[in-house]
Scaffold this active site. Structure first.
Site, short mmCIF file in Angstrom:
data_model
loop_
_atom_site.label_atom_id
_atom_site.label_comp_id
_atom_site.label_asym_id
_atom_site.label_seq_id
_atom_site.Cartn_x
_atom_site.Cartn_y
_atom_site.Cartn_z
N LYS A 175 -4.96 16.01 -2.70
CA LYS A 175 -3.95 15.96 -1.63
C LYS A 175 -3.83 14.50 -1.23
CE LYS A 175 -2.78 15.90 2.28
NZ LYS A 175 -1.89 14.79 2.71
N GLU A 250 -15.49 8.76 2.99
CA GLU A 250 -15.32 7.29 2.96
C GLU A 250 -14.39 6.96 4.11
OE1 GLU A 250 -16.81 5.16 1.14
OE2 GLU A 250 -17.70 6.44 -0.39
N CYS A 284 -10.30 -0.71 4.28
CA CYS A 284 -11.43 -0.19 5.06
C CYS A 284 -12.50 -1.25 5.24
CB CYS A 284 -12.00 1.04 4.36
SG CYS A 284 -12.30 0.76 2.62
N GLU A 383 -11.25 -0.04 14.95
CA GLU A 383 -10.55 -0.44 13.72
C GLU A 383 -9.05 -0.57 13.98
OE1 GLU A 383 -10.01 2.44 10.49
OE2 GLU A 383 -10.87 0.95 9.13
P1 NAD Z 1 -5.99 9.59 7.57
O1 NAD Z 1 -7.33 10.01 8.05
O2 NAD Z 1 -4.86 9.67 8.49
O3 NAD Z 1 -5.57 10.45 6.26
C1 NAD Z 1 -6.35 10.53 5.11
C2 NAD Z 1 -6.00 11.80 4.35
O4 NAD Z 1 -6.39 12.95 5.11
C3 NAD Z 1 -4.50 11.97 4.11
O5 NAD Z 1 -4.30 12.56 2.84
C4 NAD Z 1 -4.08 12.93 5.22
O6 NAD Z 1 -2.92 13.66 4.91
C5 NAD Z 1 -5.30 13.83 5.28
N1 NAD Z 1 -5.47 14.55 6.55
C6 NAD Z 1 -5.02 14.21 7.78
N2 NAD Z 1 -5.40 15.15 8.68
C7 NAD Z 1 -6.13 16.07 8.01
C8 NAD Z 1 -6.83 17.26 8.39
N3 NAD Z 1 -6.85 17.69 9.66
N4 NAD Z 1 -7.49 17.94 7.44
C9 NAD Z 1 -7.50 17.51 6.16
N5 NAD Z 1 -6.85 16.41 5.75
C10 NAD Z 1 -6.18 15.69 6.66
O7 NAD Z 1 -6.20 8.11 7.01
P2 NAD Z 1 -5.08 7.08 6.49
O8 NAD Z 1 -4.29 6.60 7.66
O9 NAD Z 1 -4.37 7.67 5.34
O10 NAD Z 1 -6.00 5.90 5.95
C11 NAD Z 1 -6.49 4.87 6.75
C12 NAD Z 1 -7.95 5.09 7.08
O11 NAD Z 1 -8.67 5.29 5.88
C13 NAD Z 1 -8.58 3.90 7.75
O12 NAD Z 1 -9.40 4.34 8.80
C14 NAD Z 1 -9.43 3.27 6.66
O13 NAD Z 1 -10.52 2.53 7.11
C15 NAD Z 1 -9.84 4.48 5.88
N6 NAD Z 1 -10.18 4.10 4.51
C16 NAD Z 1 -11.47 4.18 4.10
C17 NAD Z 1 -11.83 3.78 2.82
C18 NAD Z 1 -13.24 3.83 2.34
O14 NAD Z 1 -13.45 3.85 1.14
N7 NAD Z 1 -14.24 3.85 3.21
C19 NAD Z 1 -10.84 3.33 1.95
C20 NAD Z 1 -9.53 3.26 2.40
C21 NAD Z 1 -9.20 3.68 3.67
#
Ligand code: NAD
Length: 492
Positions: A175, A250, A284, A383
């Site tokens: 997803k 992550e 991240c 963040e």
């Molecule tokens: P997000 O948490 O908004 O979304 C991530 C994924 O989760 C998306 O596919 C989203 O559709 C899905 N999602 C959202 N709500 C959900 C729910 N209730 N249940 C299941 N899935 C759900 O994050 P984002 O805005 O896409 O990404 C940015 C964040 O990701 C930042 O906080 C960044 O630090 C983190 N990030 C971490 C890493 C790492 O490897 N540690 C890498 C890249 C980004």
């Protein structure tokens, strides 16, 4: 406008309710493709296809070596299609073409490496303290894996999650983020070409709160591998608990990039800049807190600002561009809000601090630097995920450790010093999954990556990450020719 389909059981199919949503190019601001809005029916179909492929058909009969060959073939195809895949990602997330192309050219390494590991998942024979018994362990595929990814590096995350999962013999339902789904859907064509059997890869696109949540709760999913924000990660973790799913998370960070007065100043300045301003700060591991020893702080900050001033903000496709747009309208607003929060909290803006109104798309923020930040300010604790740097002064090594560790996150840290002993002391003292010394932001398929504290759970990359997609089974075989003397007593 291109209209995409879901990928389920080896076929591109329409979503059950025949609904789509638009995806936007952050540079132009215009919609460029229609992405299927998957619902529970689609998630059920995809999980069912993945469950069937796990137990029946070709996939479970393949030897690990044959599985590995499929992964390596997919790696070859990624390399052949790197340009196209990079273009797709830039259109969706607005990152620099130069960065995404480099990322796509190194991505095959993940598939080659994990393909090579598929037939090296060895169990062990355990010499039990009893006669006539042979005992051994095996690593079995954990089951159907739900891979939920963020928008900033969609196909890299697919590689980091799916390559080890498939090497272990699992099947996956992906997803991707609703803001960057197109490249993952296009990638499925390559999985078909590589020869993966139907049902091994499935993609259901849609919004997080419904499609993602339904997938995270699905009883037939055995493991969730998630990359995203800590708030969503906590929701996913709670959903997983209901059926004891395994999880890897992550999540976010507020990483300290720590500059000591004995550093190579030129190197440390470029490390500070690439730490926070590459990918427009949307990584991240962003080195969003720059801790500079007070003895060199004035000089260091002056030189840093002079260099950042030369950054070209603009079209991510242009090779001369240093900083592209913020990926989404919400994220753009969030970055501006945090600039206000920093000012209100008493931080001093010494560069940028504005939205750019002279560029298309309306989602550009000037590279922004705040000085006189103290670690208790919100701008130092939360963040931002944008091009906003907070500078914090420190006097001693102990101060640097205390301030560096004083956040809820523990994803990464940087240390700039020529003193080897100090470097080693710092790598030990910093509570972060990755510590870079005299470098920043490196990532490799064979070195574990992941967070301590609230930055996550589990590790991606490296040999250990394959084991996170397996269950360890212990097997006892009695070679005795007669049963126990007293069958009512269990011998321990
Ligand atoms: P997000 O948490 O908004 O979304 C991530 C994924 O989760 C998306 O596919 C989203 O559709 C899905 N999602 C959202 N709500 C959900 C729910 N209730 N249940 C299941 N899935 C759900 O994050 P984002 O805005 O896409 O990404 C940015 C964040 O990701 C930042 O906080 C960044 O630090 C983190 N990030 C971490 C890493 C790492 O490897 N540690 C890498 C890249 C980004």
């Amino acid at each position: 406008m291109k209209e995409y389909q879901l990928f389920i059981n080896g076929e591109f199919v329409n979503p059950a309710r025949r609904e789509w949503f638009e995806t936007h190019d952050p540079y132009t601001g215009s919609a460029w493709a229609r992405i299927p809005k998957g619902t529970k029916e689609d998630v059920d179909r995809a999980v069912s296809a993945a469950s069937t492929a796990l137990k029946e058909g070709v996939w479970p009969t393949l030897t690990p070596t044959a599985r590995g060959k499929l992964l390596r073939r997919l790696g070859d195809l990624i390399l052949e299609n790197a340009q196209h895949l990079a273009e797709m990602e830039v259109r969706d997330n607005g990152k620099l073409m130069s960065e995404m192309l480099a990322q796509m050219r190194s991505l095959p390494e993940w598939w080659w490496y994990f393909g090579g590991l598929a037939d090296k998942l060895e169990g062990s024979v355990v010499p039990l303290d009893r006669a006539d018994t042979f005992a051994f362990t095996t690593h079995e595929p954990i089951g159907v894996v739900a891979a939920l990814t963020a928008w900033n590096s969609p196909l890299l995350f697919v590689g980091m999650k799916c390559a080890p999962a498939l090497a272990a013999g699992c099947t996956v339902v992906l997803k991707p983020s609703e803001f960057a789904s197109a490249s993952t859907l296009e990638f499925m064509e390559l999985t078909r070409k590589a020869g993966f059997p139907p049902g091994v890869f499935n993609v259901v696109t849609g919004f997080g709160a419904d499609t993602g949540a339904v997938l995270a709760e699905h009883p037939d999913v055995a493991k969730i591998s998630f990359t995203g924000s800590d708030a969503t990660g906590a929701r996913v973790y709670a959903a997983a608990a209901k059926t004891m799913k395994r999880v890897s998370l992550e999540l976010g960070g507020k990483s300290p990039n720590i500059v000591f007065d004995d550093c190579d100043m030129d190197q440390a300045i470029s490390g500070a800049i690439s730490g926070i301003f590459s990918a427009t700060g949307q990584t991240c591991v962003a080195g969003s807190r720059l801790l500079v020893q007070n003895s060199i702080k004035k000089q260091f900050v002056e030189r840093l600002v002079e260099t950042v001033k030369t950054a070209k903000v603009g079209n991510p496709q242009d090779p001369q561009t240093n900083i592209g747009p913020v990926a989404t309208a919400d994220q753009f607003q969030k970055v501006l809000r945090y600039i206000d929060i920093a000012r209100e909290g008493g931080a001093r803006c010494i560069l940028g601090g504005n939205a750019r109104t002279d560029l298309p798309g309306g989602q550009f923020v000037d590279p922004t630097i705040f000085d006189d930040v103290t670690n208790d300010m919100r701008i130092a604790q939360e963040e931002v995920f944008g091009p906003v740097l907070s500078i914090i002064g420190f006097d001693t090594e102990a101060d640097a450790v205390r301030i560096g560790n004083d956040v809820i996150y523990g994803l990464a840290a940087g240390v700039w010093t020529k003193d080897l002993s100090r470097a080693l002391r710092m790598t030990k003292a910093l509570r972060a999954g990755t510590v870079w010394v005299n470098t920043y932001r490196g990532m490799s398929f064979n070195l574990p990556f992941g967070g301590m504290k609230q930055s996550g759970l589990g590790r991606e990359n490296g040999i250990e990450s394959v084991r996170e997609f397996t269950e360890l089974k212990s097997v006892w075989i009695s070679t005795a020719t007669s049963g126990p003397a007293n069958p009512f007593i269990l011998k321990i």
